[in-house]
Design an enzyme around this catalytic site. Structure first.
Site, PDB file in Angstrom:
ATOM      1  N   SER A   1       0.007   0.258   5.800  1.00 26.42           N
ATOM      2  CA  SER A   1      -0.683   1.372   6.570  1.00 26.42           C
ATOM      3  C   SER A   1       0.168   2.697   6.188  1.00 26.42           C
ATOM      4  O   SER A   1       0.175   3.119   5.215  1.00 26.42           O
ATOM      5  CB  SER A   1      -0.572   0.933   7.910  1.00 26.42           C
ATOM      6  OG  SER A   1      -1.617   1.500   8.858  1.00 26.42           O
TER       7      SER A   1
ATOM      8  N   GLU B   1      -7.264   0.233   0.880  1.00 28.37           N
ATOM      9  CA  GLU B   1      -7.525  -0.380   1.958  1.00 28.37           C
ATOM     10  C   GLU B   1      -7.620   0.702   3.119  1.00 28.37           C
ATOM     11  O   GLU B   1      -7.133   1.636   3.039  1.00 28.37           O
ATOM     12  CB  GLU B   1      -6.879  -1.481   2.566  1.00 28.37           C
ATOM     13  CG  GLU B   1      -5.316  -1.352   2.935  1.00 28.37           C
ATOM     14  CD  GLU B   1      -5.044  -0.705   4.099  1.00 28.37           C
ATOM     15  OE1 GLU B   1      -5.959  -1.028   5.148  1.00 28.37           O
ATOM     16  OE2 GLU B   1      -4.098   0.187   4.555  1.00 28.37           O
TER      17      GLU B   1
ATOM     18  N   HIS C   1      -5.755  -4.033   7.012  1.00 28.48           N
ATOM     19  CA  HIS C   1      -5.414  -4.419   8.521  1.00 28.48           C
ATOM     20  C   HIS C   1      -6.334  -5.576   8.968  1.00 28.48           C
ATOM     21  O   HIS C   1      -7.149  -5.519   9.881  1.00 28.48           O
ATOM     22  CB  HIS C   1      -5.916  -3.286   9.304  1.00 28.48           C
ATOM     23  CG  HIS C   1      -5.177  -1.723   9.224  1.00 28.48           C
ATOM     24  ND1 HIS C   1      -4.888  -1.025   7.951  1.00 28.48           N
ATOM     25  CD2 HIS C   1      -3.972  -1.233   9.875  1.00 28.48           C
ATOM     26  CE1 HIS C   1      -4.147  -0.037   8.009  1.00 28.48           C
ATOM     27  NE2 HIS C   1      -3.776  -0.104   9.223  1.00 28.48           N
TER      28      HIS C   1
END
Length: 325
Positions: A108, A203, A273
Site C-alpha cells: 500500500s 493493485e 488489499h
C-alpha cells in the site's frame, strides 16, 4: 536455531486497530520471533504514526544499528510515506544494507518507500504482509504468511495463480510494482526508478473504476507501460461504482488498457488489499510463464533471512519456521 528478529517500522498511518496490531505481535512471538520497535505502536500525530522525523528515523536507524533485524516490518499503510522521501539517508542505507539479508516489507503506502529506496539506493525490498492487516487479522489467510516465510527464508521464490488475458507467455525481466496510485504519484520525480523491460504488477483499493483506468493511462502516456515486457493486475478491492458509470466497470477499463498498452496484460494476481497476497521482491530478476491460464513467476537475487551466504540457516528456517506451514 537463532530467533528471527523483527523490527517494527511505522512510515505511514497510526495503528487505528490496536487489537489487530497486538494480535500480530503475539503471533510473531509465538512463532519464535523477537520484536523490537514496539514503541511505534504508541505513536500518534494527526493521521500519522508520529512526526515526520520520527517515522523517517524508523528507516534511517537501519543504517546505524549494530545488529540489524532479520525483518523490518511495516505496521500498516494509509498515508504519510511520501512526506519522508526527502528525509531518508539513502547513501547510508545503501552502504549498510546492500548485500545484507535484512528484509524490508510492506504494501500500500509502503510502495513509496520501495520506489525511493530502489531509485536512490538500488535496494531491494518486498511487497507483502504488514503487522496489523496480515499478521494481526482475526482469521489468518492460508496463503499470505506461509508464502511470506517461504520466500524470505530462501534464496529464490515463486508465485503461481490462475490468470486470463494471455494463454502462452515466457519472458524475463525485473519484477517491480505495488500500489497503482503511489506509483503514479511519483512519476517524474527522483524517486521513480527507471526500469526497462520489466514485469510490472499493480493493485489498488477504494478507487472508482474510471480512476483506475486513468491511473493506468498515466503510466501508458508517460511511456512507462511501453517500456515493460508485461503488466500484471493484482487485486482492486472496494471499487466505488456509481449510477453514472452506466454499466462501465473494471472489466471495461482493463479491456481498454489491453487495447492501448501494446504489452501482455495478465490478471488474477493475489496481491493488494485482500486477505490473500504473495510476497514479491521489488527490482529483482524474474521469469513469467503462462500456459493455458496458469501463470507462474520465479524470482531470485533478493535479501533473505540469515544473510545472502548463510545457506545452512536459510535451509533450516525455510524448512522449520513455525509460520511456513
Amino acid at each position: 536455531m537463532p530467533a528471527t528478529r523483527v523490527r517494527l517500522i511505522a512510515p505511514s498511518g497510526y495503528p487505528h486497530d490496536r487489537t489487530a496490531m497486538y494480535r500480530g505481535v503475539e503471533r510473531l512471538r509465538e512463532s519464535d520471533c523477537v520484536l523490537d520497535g514496539l514503541e511505534v505502536l504508541e505513536r500518534t500525530e494527526l493521521r500519522y504514526a508520529g512526526s515526520d522525523a520520527e517515522r523517517a528515523a524508523d528507516l534511517n536507524v537501519l543504517a546505524t544499528l549494530d545488529a540489524l533485524p532479520d525483518v523490518a516490518l511495516a505496521i500498516r499503510g494509509g498515508y504519510g510515506a511520501t512526506r519522508l522521501l526527502e528525509h531518508l539517508h539513502y547513501d547510508a542505507l545503501r552502504e549498510r544494507l546492500d548485500g545484507i539479508g535484512t528484509v524490508l516489507v510492506g504494501h500500500s503506502d509502503f510502495t513509496a518507500i520501495q520506489m525511493a529506496l530502489h531509485a536512490k539506493s538500488g535496494l531491494v525490498t518486498f511487497g507483502g504482509p504488514m503487522l496489523g492487516p496480515d499478521f494481526g487479522v482475526e482469521h489468518l489467510s492460508a496463503l499470505t504468511l506461509p508464502h511470506f516465510w517461504r520466500t524470505v527464508c530462501a534464496a529464490q521464490g515463486s508465485a503461481e495463480w490462475t490468470s486470463s488475458g494471455e494463454h502462452a507467455l515466457d519472458l524475463e525481466g525485473p519484477l517491480w510494482g505495488g500500489n497503482l496510485a503511489m506509483l503514479c504519484s511519483l512519476l517524474d520525480t527522483p524517486y521513480f526508478p527507471r526500469i526497462d523491460g520489466g514485469i510490472l504488477f499493480v493493485e489498488d483499493v477504494s478507487e472508482p473504476p474510471f480512476r483506475i483506468e486513468r491511473l493506468l493511462y498515466q503510466l501508458h502516456l508517460s511511456g512507462v507501460l511501453g517500456r515493460q515486457r508485461a503488466l500484471i493486475l493484482g487485486d482492486f478491492t472496494d471499487c466505488r461504482h456509481s449510477v453514472y458509470d452506466n454499466g462501465y466497470g473494471l472489466a471495461e477499463g482493463f479491456a481498454q488498457i489491453r487495447r492501448v498498452a501494446g504489452i501482455p496484460v495478465l490478471d488474477g494476481l493475489p496481491f493488494g488489499h485482500a486477505p490473500d497476497k504473495f510476497t514479491l521482491p521489488f527490482g529483482v530478476p524474474a521469469r513469467l510463464r503462462v500456459d493455458g491460464g496458469r501463470a507462474r513467476l520465479d524470482f531470485t537475487g533478493y535479501p533473505h533471512i540469515g544473510g545472502w551466504g548463510n545457506a545452512a540457516r536459510i535451509t533450516c528456517l525455510a524448512t522449520h519456521h513455525p509460520m511456513c506451514g
